[in-house]
Design a protein around this motif. Sequence first.
Motif, mmCIF file in Angstrom:
data_model
loop_
_atom_site.group_PDB
_atom_site.id
_atom_site.type_symbol
_atom_site.label_atom_id
_atom_site.label_comp_id
_atom_site.label_asym_id
_atom_site.label_seq_id
_atom_site.Cartn_x
_atom_site.Cartn_y
_atom_site.Cartn_z
ATOM 1 N N SER A 241 -2.498 0.767 93.480
ATOM 2 C CA SER A 241 -1.401 1.732 93.500
ATOM 3 C C SER A 241 -1.708 2.819 92.479
ATOM 4 N N LEU A 242 -1.779 4.062 92.938
ATOM 5 C CA LEU A 242 -2.006 5.188 92.036
ATOM 6 C C LEU A 242 -0.657 5.842 91.731
ATOM 7 N N VAL A 243 -0.267 5.813 90.469
ATOM 8 C CA VAL A 243 0.982 6.437 90.037
ATOM 9 C C VAL A 243 0.643 7.567 89.074
ATOM 10 N N GLN A 244 1.319 8.695 89.217
ATOM 11 C CA GLN A 244 1.031 9.874 88.409
ATOM 12 C C GLN A 244 2.320 10.601 88.043
ATOM 13 N N LYS A 245 2.245 11.356 86.965
ATOM 14 C CA LYS A 245 3.346 12.255 86.648
ATOM 15 C C LYS A 245 3.184 13.536 87.459
ATOM 16 N N ASN A 246 4.301 14.064 87.917
ATOM 17 C CA ASN A 246 4.263 15.259 88.749
ATOM 18 C C ASN A 246 4.621 16.512 87.949
ATOM 19 N N GLY A 247 4.856 17.599 88.632
ATOM 20 C CA GLY A 247 5.157 18.867 87.979
ATOM 21 C C GLY A 247 6.474 18.908 87.238
ATOM 22 N N LYS A 248 7.307 17.874 87.437
ATOM 23 C CA LYS A 248 8.570 17.776 86.698
ATOM 24 C C LYS A 248 8.471 16.783 85.540
ATOM 25 N N GLY A 249 7.267 16.245 85.340
ATOM 26 C CA GLY A 249 7.070 15.278 84.267
ATOM 27 C C GLY A 249 7.563 13.888 84.605
ATOM 28 N N LEU A 250 7.792 13.611 85.898
ATOM 29 C CA LEU A 250 8.327 12.328 86.335
ATOM 30 C C LEU A 250 7.242 11.501 87.032
ATOM 31 N N TRP A 251 7.327 10.188 86.866
ATOM 32 C CA TRP A 251 6.379 9.303 87.528
ATOM 33 C C TRP A 251 6.673 9.219 89.019
ATOM 34 N N GLU A 252 5.620 9.191 89.822
ATOM 35 C CA GLU A 252 5.763 8.973 91.254
ATOM 36 C C GLU A 252 4.529 8.240 91.766
ATOM 37 N N THR A 253 4.693 7.500 92.858
ATOM 38 C CA THR A 253 3.562 6.796 93.473
ATOM 39 C C THR A 253 2.847 7.755 94.412
ATOM 40 N N ILE A 345 -10.675 5.575 96.816
ATOM 41 C CA ILE A 345 -9.990 4.795 97.847
ATOM 42 C C ILE A 345 -9.358 5.684 98.913
ATOM 43 N N PHE A 346 -8.829 6.851 98.511
ATOM 44 C CA PHE A 346 -8.188 7.735 99.482
ATOM 45 C C PHE A 346 -9.213 8.471 100.335
ATOM 46 N N ALA A 347 -10.366 8.759 99.741
ATOM 47 C CA ALA A 347 -11.443 9.377 100.517
ATOM 48 C C ALA A 347 -11.972 8.394 101.562
ATOM 49 N N ARG A 348 -12.099 7.114 101.164
ATOM 50 C CA ARG A 348 -12.588 6.086 102.090
ATOM 51 C C ARG A 348 -11.628 5.910 103.273
ATOM 52 N N MET A 349 -10.333 6.076 103.000
ATOM 53 C CA MET A 349 -9.324 5.898 104.049
ATOM 54 C C MET A 349 -9.071 7.180 104.839
ATOM 55 N N HIS A 350 -9.693 8.269 104.398
ATOM 56 C CA HIS A 350 -9.472 9.583 105.005
ATOM 57 C C HIS A 350 -7.990 9.974 104.926
ATOM 58 N N ASP A 351 -7.363 9.580 103.799
ATOM 59 C CA ASP A 351 -5.960 9.914 103.545
ATOM 60 C C ASP A 351 -5.928 11.247 102.797
ATOM 61 N N LYS A 352 -5.957 12.345 103.543
ATOM 62 C CA LYS A 352 -6.041 13.671 102.936
ATOM 63 C C LYS A 352 -4.813 14.010 102.106
ATOM 64 N N LYS A 353 -3.641 13.559 102.558
ATOM 65 C CA LYS A 353 -2.407 13.865 101.849
ATOM 66 C C LYS A 353 -2.400 13.237 100.459
ATOM 67 N N ALA A 354 -2.723 11.932 100.377
ATOM 68 C CA ALA A 354 -2.749 11.245 99.089
ATOM 69 C C ALA A 354 -3.864 11.792 98.201
ATOM 70 N N ARG A 355 -5.017 12.097 98.806
ATOM 71 C CA ARG A 355 -6.127 12.619 98.015
ATOM 72 C C ARG A 355 -5.779 13.976 97.424
ATOM 73 N N SER A 356 -5.172 14.853 98.223
ATOM 74 C CA SER A 356 -4.782 16.174 97.722
ATOM 75 C C SER A 356 -3.738 16.062 96.624
ATOM 76 N N LYS A 357 -2.785 15.172 96.841
ATOM 77 C CA LYS A 357 -1.723 14.980 95.854
ATOM 78 C C LYS A 357 -2.281 14.422 94.547
ATOM 79 N N SER A 358 -3.287 13.540 94.655
ATOM 80 C CA SER A 358 -3.882 12.939 93.456
ATOM 81 C C SER A 358 -4.593 13.977 92.603
ATOM 82 N N ILE A 359 -5.062 15.050 93.228
ATOM 83 C CA ILE A 359 -5.728 16.142 92.507
ATOM 84 C C ILE A 359 -4.700 17.142 91.980
ATOM 85 N N ALA A 360 -3.658 17.389 92.769
ATOM 86 C CA ALA A 360 -2.646 18.371 92.381
ATOM 87 C C ALA A 360 -1.796 17.894 91.207
#
Length: 375
Positions: A241-253, A345-360
């Motif tokens: 599970s990849l959890v990150q802080k977003n642009g509002k400073g809040l944790w999200e999966t 893991i997201f590249a292996r699954m071809h999950d473009k949405k999660a991969r883009s979000k993980s970079i953003a």
Amino acid sequence: MQLSEARPLLGIMVTELMRQLPFANSDFYKRLTQFGLQEGLHVFVFSPNRIDWDRFTVTGYTYIPESREWITNLFPLPTLIYDRCFFSTKDSYHQYRSHVSKLRTKPEIRFLGYGLSGKWEVQQILQKNDYLLPYLPETHFLTNGHDLLHWLNKSNEVFLKPQGGSQGRGALHIQKVMSPDDRMRYIVKGRNARNLPIHRHFKKFEACWYWLRGLIGKRPYLIQQYLTLQSKKGTAYDVRSLVQKNGKGLWETTGMAVRSGKPGSITSNLHGGGTAEDVTDFLTREFGATQAETLIAELTLLSNLIPPVLETHHGRLAELGIDLGIDTLGRIWILEVNSKPGRTIFARMHDKKARSKSIANPIRYAGFLLHKKLS
């Protein structure tokens, strides 16, 4: 190259390697650079070894989208630092710690997050939370052969892992079994420090321990109860599970996926030849749709709870890779938490949405920190 004074600097701090560019994962950093430009940040990559403390400058690399190349430049120390340093030796770690200590004394410099300590320290923090305690496997430091023998006599098998390891390197499964001739045998399976597979048999515990000491050396190791974390096909698997802080400073999966190991492997890490799969599809196949839905809800709850618990005792964090195991009875276990997670893991699954979000998310969180007054 002239730097725009209007753009704050985000420095990605990496470990220097013997290669053409002094960093690995250059494609990931290239994407961070490109997204940073869209968000008004100038992103560059640097090694802490290249800091000139007399002039408060650092030699770094930045990616130029127009020419599709990395160029070197001299930068002032960045306003924000995204720590992506990994270490193979104690010397490189201590050198890094020296630079980081200096950087942390500068009030004008902010780290997106501070790297977690080893697995033992993380375990100690999580154990303070009553809700998380039942999800933690029994774990102790491996101090001597008597401890290991005691565990084997009690449960016949244990799991050993390095306190500071990653990517499944150095993980070992030790079994005490009765051979066909009614004699005790000790079997060791796992991977060495170079991530190569190991499979050894010993007739006596003393020989097994002597060999283990040679393999482990002076590296601190943990001894942990062995969990049967295998699919119906007998392959090891876990949930990342990849959890990150977003642009509002809040944790999200950001995303969640199953990692399955190669047949015969005791770990599921992708660097050991594992594969990635959608978590809903996998758990539905293993446990049925109803139980899979319940498990995913529980995995999500743990993903939401772990970050603030760690942050309360550790200090600021920006992202976490949480590894969760599910045993054959459907019980969930917290295996490891990594403050410098990968995105493979997201590249292996071809999950473009999660991969883009993980970079953003790191870029957006950097923007949040720029505009937030820290106490």
